[in-house]
Design an enzyme around this catalytic site. Structure first.
Site, short mmCIF file in Angstrom:
data_model
loop_
_atom_site.label_atom_id
_atom_site.label_comp_id
_atom_site.label_asym_id
_atom_site.label_seq_id
_atom_site.Cartn_x
_atom_site.Cartn_y
_atom_site.Cartn_z
N GLY A 1 -5.68 12.14 -1.63
CA GLY A 1 -6.88 12.53 -0.91
C GLY A 1 -8.12 12.53 -1.78
O GLY A 1 -8.37 13.51 -2.50
N SER B 1 -17.74 5.36 -1.91
CA SER B 1 -18.05 4.82 -3.24
C SER B 1 -18.64 5.85 -4.18
O SER B 1 -18.69 5.63 -5.39
CB SER B 1 -19.02 3.63 -3.11
OG SER B 1 -18.43 2.56 -2.40
N TRP C 1 -9.28 7.79 5.71
CA TRP C 1 -8.75 6.51 5.26
C TRP C 1 -7.64 6.71 4.22
O TRP C 1 -7.63 6.08 3.17
CB TRP C 1 -9.85 5.59 4.70
CG TRP C 1 -10.92 5.29 5.71
CD1 TRP C 1 -12.23 5.62 5.62
CD2 TRP C 1 -10.75 4.63 6.97
NE1 TRP C 1 -12.90 5.21 6.76
CE2 TRP C 1 -12.01 4.59 7.60
CE3 TRP C 1 -9.65 4.07 7.63
CZ2 TRP C 1 -12.21 4.02 8.85
CZ3 TRP C 1 -9.85 3.50 8.88
CH2 TRP C 1 -11.12 3.48 9.47
N ILE C 2 -6.70 7.58 4.58
CA ILE C 2 -5.64 7.97 3.65
C ILE C 2 -4.32 7.29 4.05
O ILE C 2 -3.71 7.66 5.06
CB ILE C 2 -5.46 9.50 3.63
CG1 ILE C 2 -6.82 10.20 3.44
CG2 ILE C 2 -4.47 9.90 2.55
CD1 ILE C 2 -7.55 9.85 2.17
N SER C 3 -3.89 6.31 3.26
CA SER C 3 -2.60 5.66 3.51
C SER C 3 -1.47 6.68 3.36
O SER C 3 -1.50 7.51 2.46
CB SER C 3 -2.40 4.50 2.54
OG SER C 3 -3.33 3.48 2.75
N ARG D 1 -5.45 -0.08 -8.87
CA ARG D 1 -6.18 -1.35 -8.89
C ARG D 1 -5.42 -2.41 -9.67
O ARG D 1 -5.45 -3.59 -9.32
CB ARG D 1 -7.57 -1.12 -9.49
CG ARG D 1 -8.49 -0.29 -8.62
CD ARG D 1 -9.70 0.23 -9.39
NE ARG D 1 -10.61 0.98 -8.54
CZ ARG D 1 -11.63 1.72 -8.98
NH1 ARG D 1 -11.86 1.80 -10.30
NH2 ARG D 1 -12.41 2.35 -8.15
N THR E 1 -11.21 9.94 -0.78
CA THR E 1 -12.29 9.47 0.08
C THR E 1 -12.58 10.45 1.22
O THR E 1 -11.66 10.96 1.86
CB THR E 1 -11.93 8.09 0.67
OG1 THR E 1 -11.77 7.17 -0.39
CG2 THR E 1 -13.02 7.59 1.61
N GLU F 1 -9.84 1.16 -2.87
CA GLU F 1 -9.72 1.30 -4.32
C GLU F 1 -10.94 0.73 -5.05
O GLU F 1 -10.85 0.16 -6.13
CB GLU F 1 -8.45 0.63 -4.86
CG GLU F 1 -7.18 0.84 -4.06
CD GLU F 1 -6.74 2.28 -3.97
OE1 GLU F 1 -7.38 3.13 -4.58
OE2 GLU F 1 -5.74 2.56 -3.29
N SER G 1 0.83 -1.21 0.00
CA SER G 1 0.00 0.00 0.00
C SER G 1 0.87 1.26 0.00
O SER G 1 0.58 2.22 -0.72
CB SER G 1 -0.93 0.02 1.21
OG SER G 1 -1.87 -1.02 1.16
#
Length: 401
Positions: free
Chosen positions: A146, A154, A178-180, A260, A148, A380, A107
């Site tokens: 950035g 979705s 939810w940002i890696s 993806r 979500t 994703e 990730s």
């Protein structure tokens, strides 16, 4: 290092990837050399420690520059910008090797290469490319993506994050979640709406007043990866930080295609790791006076796992060929991501059962992979959303609305 990690360390160094249909014969010598160099580095620097990092919720940011030197960030982007300039099959192979070790580490690489470097390369100005890409490729600088939001996952088109034109700068407000990589990222590629409601990308740098990146704790999944939020409170963003060559959702969705695609390859690595560990265990573990590999139900689990891995390999290699030829569609990428992550998750669950109680320990990778994949099957694009993307592609009817 903890004694209980000795078995998993040995397994990592002796790891042999299954290749039942001789897919390796379809790869170039360069592809195989790249894979081996990445595998060797991971076996030395990551595999021996990944269980401890996951148990302690530790993200190994100290390895970032070594990862950059190895070419793990943006491997398919041009050499002009300090990147390896490899093809998309090589990129996929690299992601497969990295995720074999851990989805959280993959990730970190995926976000950097596909969601930060790729949009700057694809949609940025030449000045932006020269300013950011070489540093991102080397690991001198890390980024995050950035899109979500707390109330818009979705349905990214419903985002509330916005910016206004203040003459000599833009004023950015809103939040992402939810940002890696966000807790340690130097820059963020942020998607926001302008005053007309049109979506654009902006490069936001750490240190800009009003920009904060709170960390999300208490995760059961991706524990060797840092996840957080992006919060924008009247952040002044220079106008030269706007990505000039794209507007609308096709910008972020184009980046997600690249990510993806990497996940489709990466999940094969997870499945292979679980299969190999279970096969070795079943050959060594004895019950009723013989190895458990001799029992029909254990052979069933192993045979089904290998069958699914082989199907994943063939599906994804063909997708890689289409990517290289510039023919791959978003819907094809969605199908591969959905299929492979779901198959890997089922393989992790079934192979865990072969190990009995030992399968839940850190000596073996199944439980960690299972928890990680519960995130991968959601991010994703969720499992169900990808199904609807395929449905829309084959029927022409949009089920989202």
């Amino acid at each position: 290092m903890l004694k209980e990690q000795s078995v998993s360390r040995q397994a990592a160094h002796k790891y042999e990837a299954p290749d039942y249909y001789m897919v390796d014969d379809l790869l170039s010598e360069e592809h195989k050399l790249i894979r081996q160099s990445v595998r060797d580095w991971l076996n030395e620097h990551v595999s021996p420690y990944i269980n401890e990092w996951a148990q302690n919720n530790h993200c190994p940011t100290n390895l970032v520059k070594e990862m950059g030197a190895l070419g793990l960030f943006g491997p398919s982007l041009p050499e002009k910008y300090g990147c390896p300039g490899l093809d998309d099959i090589a990129y996929g192979i690299i992601m497969q090797e990295v995720e074999r070790v851990d989805s959280g580490i993959r990730s970190m690489c995926s976000v950097q290469g596909s969601l930060v470097m790729y949009p700057i390369f694809k949609y940025g100005s030449e000045a932006q490319k020269m300013k950011y890409l070489p540093k991102l490729a080397s690991g001198e600088m890390m980024g995050c993506f950035g899109l979500t939001e707390p109330d818009h996952g979705s349905n990214p088109g419903g985002m509330l994050t916005n910016y206004t034109d203040e003459g000599d700068h833009y004023l950015l407000n809103g939040s992402k979640t939810w940002i890696s990589n966000s807790p340690f990222a130097d820059i963020a590629v942020v998607w926001a709406k302008n005053e007309e409601g049109r979506i654009h990308g902006l490069i936001v740098e750490r240190g800009m007043e009003g920009f904060t990146t709170p960390k999300i704790d208490n995760k059961w999944s991706l524990r060797a990866s840092d996840t957080g939020e992006l919060v924008f409170d009247n952040v002044k963003v220079p106008k030269e930080n706007l990505l000039p060559n794209v507007s609308g959702l096709r910008g972020p969705l184009g980046c997600l295609d690249k990510a993806r695609y990497g996940i489709a390859w990466g999940s094969i690595g997870v499945a292979m790791d679980c299969y190999y560990a279970a096969l070795r265990y079943s050959q060594e573990r004895e019950q009723f006076g013989k190895p458990i590999a001799s029992f029909q139900l254990q052979q069933k689990k192993l045979a089904e796992a290998l069958t699914e891995i082989t199907k994943m390999q063939l599906l994804t290699l063909r997708l890689g060929q289409l990517m290289v030829e510039g023919k791959a569609t978003s819907a094809q990428i969605s199908m591969a991501k959905r299929n492979n992550v779901d198959s890997a998750l089922q393989i992790a669950r079934e192979t865990r059962q072969i190990l009995g109680g030992m399968g839940i320990t850190g000596d073996y990778p199944m439980m960690r992979h299972m928890m990680n994949l519960e995130s991968v099957i959601t991010y994703e694009g969720t499992h169900d959303i990808h199904l609807l993307i395929t449905g829309y592609d084959i029927t022409g009817i949009n089920a989202f609305r």
